[in-house]
Design an enzyme around this catalytic site. Structure first.
Site, mmCIF file in Angstrom:
data_model
loop_
_atom_site.group_PDB
_atom_site.id
_atom_site.type_symbol
_atom_site.label_atom_id
_atom_site.label_comp_id
_atom_site.label_asym_id
_atom_site.label_seq_id
_atom_site.Cartn_x
_atom_site.Cartn_y
_atom_site.Cartn_z
ATOM 1 N N GLY A 55 16.566 -38.145 28.232
ATOM 2 C CA GLY A 55 16.781 -36.872 27.550
ATOM 3 C C GLY A 55 18.028 -36.950 26.701
ATOM 4 O O GLY A 55 18.818 -37.892 26.838
ATOM 5 N N CYS A 82 16.932 -43.786 32.346
ATOM 6 C CA CYS A 82 17.931 -43.463 31.324
ATOM 7 C C CYS A 82 18.720 -42.206 31.717
ATOM 8 O O CYS A 82 19.442 -42.228 32.700
ATOM 9 C CB CYS A 82 17.258 -43.339 29.954
ATOM 10 S SG CYS A 82 18.471 -43.426 28.626
ATOM 11 N N TYR A 83 18.526 -41.078 31.006
ATOM 12 C CA TYR A 83 19.254 -39.865 31.386
ATOM 13 C C TYR A 83 18.960 -39.492 32.838
ATOM 14 O O TYR A 83 19.840 -39.085 33.586
ATOM 15 C CB TYR A 83 18.869 -38.701 30.468
ATOM 16 C CG TYR A 83 19.562 -37.404 30.845
ATOM 17 C CD1 TYR A 83 20.908 -37.216 30.566
ATOM 18 C CD2 TYR A 83 18.865 -36.392 31.503
ATOM 19 C CE1 TYR A 83 21.550 -36.047 30.929
ATOM 20 C CE2 TYR A 83 19.500 -35.215 31.866
ATOM 21 C CZ TYR A 83 20.835 -35.041 31.581
ATOM 22 O OH TYR A 83 21.475 -33.887 31.943
ATOM 23 N N HIS A 169 14.483 -48.464 29.386
ATOM 24 C CA HIS A 169 13.198 -47.756 29.287
ATOM 25 C C HIS A 169 12.025 -48.685 29.625
ATOM 26 O O HIS A 169 11.491 -49.342 28.733
ATOM 27 C CB HIS A 169 13.015 -47.192 27.874
ATOM 28 C CG HIS A 169 13.944 -46.067 27.563
ATOM 29 N ND1 HIS A 169 13.677 -44.766 27.936
ATOM 30 C CD2 HIS A 169 15.148 -46.049 26.957
ATOM 31 C CE1 HIS A 169 14.668 -43.988 27.553
ATOM 32 N NE2 HIS A 169 15.582 -44.735 26.956
ATOM 33 N N GLU A 171 9.096 -47.887 30.138
ATOM 34 C CA GLU A 171 7.854 -47.357 29.559
ATOM 35 C C GLU A 171 7.603 -47.859 28.140
ATOM 36 O O GLU A 171 6.475 -47.776 27.635
ATOM 37 C CB GLU A 171 7.872 -45.814 29.575
ATOM 38 C CG GLU A 171 8.862 -45.145 28.618
ATOM 39 C CD GLU A 171 10.278 -45.036 29.163
ATOM 40 O OE1 GLU A 171 10.645 -45.796 30.075
ATOM 41 O OE2 GLU A 171 11.044 -44.185 28.661
ATOM 42 N N ASP A 227 -12.873 -36.579 20.533
ATOM 43 C CA ASP A 227 -12.683 -35.591 21.595
ATOM 44 C C ASP A 227 -13.890 -34.670 21.743
ATOM 45 O O ASP A 227 -14.382 -34.454 22.852
ATOM 46 C CB ASP A 227 -11.421 -34.746 21.328
ATOM 47 C CG ASP A 227 -10.179 -35.613 21.185
ATOM 48 O OD1 ASP A 227 -10.218 -36.776 21.635
ATOM 49 O OD2 ASP A 227 -9.179 -35.141 20.614
ATOM 50 N N LYS A 370 -5.403 -39.720 24.966
ATOM 51 C CA LYS A 370 -6.437 -40.202 24.048
ATOM 52 C C LYS A 370 -7.099 -41.495 24.536
ATOM 53 O O LYS A 370 -8.323 -41.641 24.470
ATOM 54 C CB LYS A 370 -5.805 -40.439 22.674
ATOM 55 C CG LYS A 370 -6.802 -40.614 21.562
ATOM 56 C CD LYS A 370 -7.262 -39.273 21.080
ATOM 57 C CE LYS A 370 -8.183 -39.335 19.921
ATOM 58 N NZ LYS A 370 -8.435 -37.987 19.392
#
Ligand code: XMP
Length: 514
Positions: A55, A82-83, A169, A171, A227, A370
């Site tokens: 963040g 991180c944050y 990070h 991710e 979708d 998605k």
């Protein structure tokens, strides 16, 4: 059956959705919640693990994004990123300070492979760093399990309390072994077995839709996009001919697309449902005549779409349910972490519910990213050309034609685009470029063809690589492919004598060419 759940607590970091996607890739279901979410609410969900995201705040500043200190006492494993890592350290008695320089980019990191977090990870690896603040002193009971040249505590753990902190990070794909680290947390430390699978999603959704709909009637606005197609097939599997899909062909689709959608969903297709195709080309061209301002074109197309849909819905009469293809990013972006009950109206069918007589909305894809929607599509046996379709704007070719839209210009851009797509696929580039299409500029210029002078249009080719469609780079298509596409378009598409390739990035350009 209780599903395994990991809760991702969002502190406003730019990678919050990425964290959730990576966790789901470990076959573990997770949901994103705002850091403001009440702790009791989180506890009641019985998560098997909690992840605190990055963040923009500094945790020692007044008013910084925070959470209840009791979060760390629930006995549930917590991983701060991180944050989130800094906040955890700070709240538990460590010290967080601001470094002189920001540590940013790919960074070499040494990890302690005896930590459960780094099991199976190589001891010297590469991670993605992006921070000013750092953990200057760990909270009591923690030990450092990773370091970089500039960051003595790149990761820390307190095994006794099941608390883990990572400064970088995992991710982000640049953290080479990041997926393994997240896997270690959710599957190892949290003990999740990995019950989030798309085949069981289909089974469970079909059962729950059936239960919800009962004998009711269901209406779906089918665009042929990923979708709405996947949503329609799920509904069809669940309630068959209680479902009516209305497909409005506004004459601004790509070449043959209307027929392709009809082939899949219409009477010759494989699905049990009522399919209504409305051929409204002339109506749309009529409304668009003489209009060249892009926003006005969008507005006209959007409004006319609603009119046409409304007329069809009236013919059908009252229905019980309206299907919407809302997906999880829409939910998250509509308010931090799905907190808000207001859902962004679907991009392409904005405002529809106001005009149609129905009792309730069904959003079968509401919890899916998605890539998960695509997996469900494959699971349901939907043809790959629909499942892996690139994004296509609701207003269609109407916004890929600069200036006034006419039937003739639509024909030119459809033919040019079809050639472009065919050649990109032949070159094996169709899955590696995120979005590519032909647009028609409003420029006519002099050329020579044979012995004749021409005064024809210039077609613009666009191709971009992007992760999030918010920023994008022009793709470096091999020259040979561009030359082939160019010569085919000029030779085969009447009314075109030049082809241009757009190398602008976004920003300052946009992806669409409107
Ligand atoms: P821009 O042109 O804003 O596009 O860089 C970003 C992405 O959004 C798509 N796009 C739309 N998608 N309805 C949609 O469903 C729309 O009205 C619309 N306008 C743009 C665009 O194709 C690109 O992927």
């Amino acid at each position: 059956m209780d599903k395994e759940l990991v809760v991702v607590i969002d502190f406003g970091g730019q990678y919050n959705q990425l964290v959730a996607r990576r966790v789901r890739e470990c076959s573990v279901y997770c949901e994103i919640y705002s850091y403001k979410t009440d702790l009791e609410k989180i506890r009641a969900m019985k998560p098997k693990g909690i992840i605190l995201t990055g963040g923009p705040s500094s945790c020692y500043e007044e008013g910084a994004a925070s959470c209840s200190p009791k979060l760390f006492e629930l006995g549930i494993p917590v991983l701060g990123l991180c944050y989130g890592a800094q906040l955890m350290s700070y709240m538990l008695g460590g010290r967080v300070a601001r470094a002189d320089v920001r540590e940013y980019g790919k960074t070499e990191v040494d990890v302690d492979t005896s930590s459960a977090l780094f099991e199976g990870v190589t001891s010297h690896t590469v991670c993605w760093m992006s921070h000013f603040d750092y953990i200057a002193q760990m909270a009591p009971g923690f030990r450092a399990v990773a370091r970089t040249a500039n960051c003595p505590v790149a990761a820390a753990e307190c095994v006794e309390k099941n608390l883990y902190a990572i400064q970088f990070h995992p991710e982000v794909l640049h953290t080479v072994e990041g997926s393994r680290m997240l896997y270690n947390f959710v599957r190892g430390i949290c003990g999740c077995g990995g019950d989030w699978r798309m085949d069981s999603f289909v089974e469970e959704s079909v059962a729950s839709i059936r239960k919800k709909v009962g004998n009711g009637r269901v209406l779906c606005a089918l665009s042929g996009g990923v979708d709405s197609s996947v949503a329609a097939v799920l509904l069809s599997k669940a309630v068959g001919e209680q479902l009516t899909c209305v497909f409005v062909d506004h004459g601004l689709l790509r070449k043959n697309e209307g027929d392709e959608v009809e082939a899949v969903f219409g009477p010759q297709g494989n699905y049990k449902l009522n399919f209504i195709r409305v051929n409204a080309q002339e109506r749309f061209y009529g409304k668009l005549a003489g209009v060249s301002e892009p926003e006005q074109k969008r507005k006209i197309i959007g409004e006319e779409f609603i009119r046409v849909f409304e007329e069809e819905a009236k013919k059908i009469g009252a229905v019980d349910f309206l299907v919407q293809g809302t997906i999880y990013p829409d939910v998250v972006e509509s308010g931090l972490g799905g907190e808000s009950a207001v859902i962004k109206s679907h991009h392409n069918v904005g405002g529809l519910p106001d005009y149609v007589d129905f009792k309730e909305i069904i959003e079968p894809l509401r919890n899916l990213f998605k890539d998960e929607v695509r997996k469900v599509g494959l699971e349901l046996g939907i043809p790959e050309h629909l499942v892996f379709r690139q994004p296509f704007p609701g207003p269609g070719l109407g916004i890929r034609i600069i200036g006034e839209v006419t039937a003739e210009k639509v024909r030119i851009v459809q033919d040019a685009d079809a050639i472009y797509r065919e050649e990109i696929a032949k070159a094996g580039l169709d899955r590696s470029i995120n979005q590519y299409f032909a647009a028609l500029t409003n420029m006519r210029s002099v050329g020579v063809m044979g012995d004749e002078r021409t005064y024809d249009y210039a077609v613009a080719l666009r191709a971009v690589n992007t992760v999030d469609f918010m920023t994008a780079e022009a793709a470096e298509i091999p020259w040979e492919v561009l030359k082939k596409v160019t010569s085919r378009i000029i030779n085969e598409v009447g009314g075109v004598n030049r082809v241009l390739y757009d190398v602008s990035s976004k920003p300052p350009g946009t992806i669409e060419f409107e």
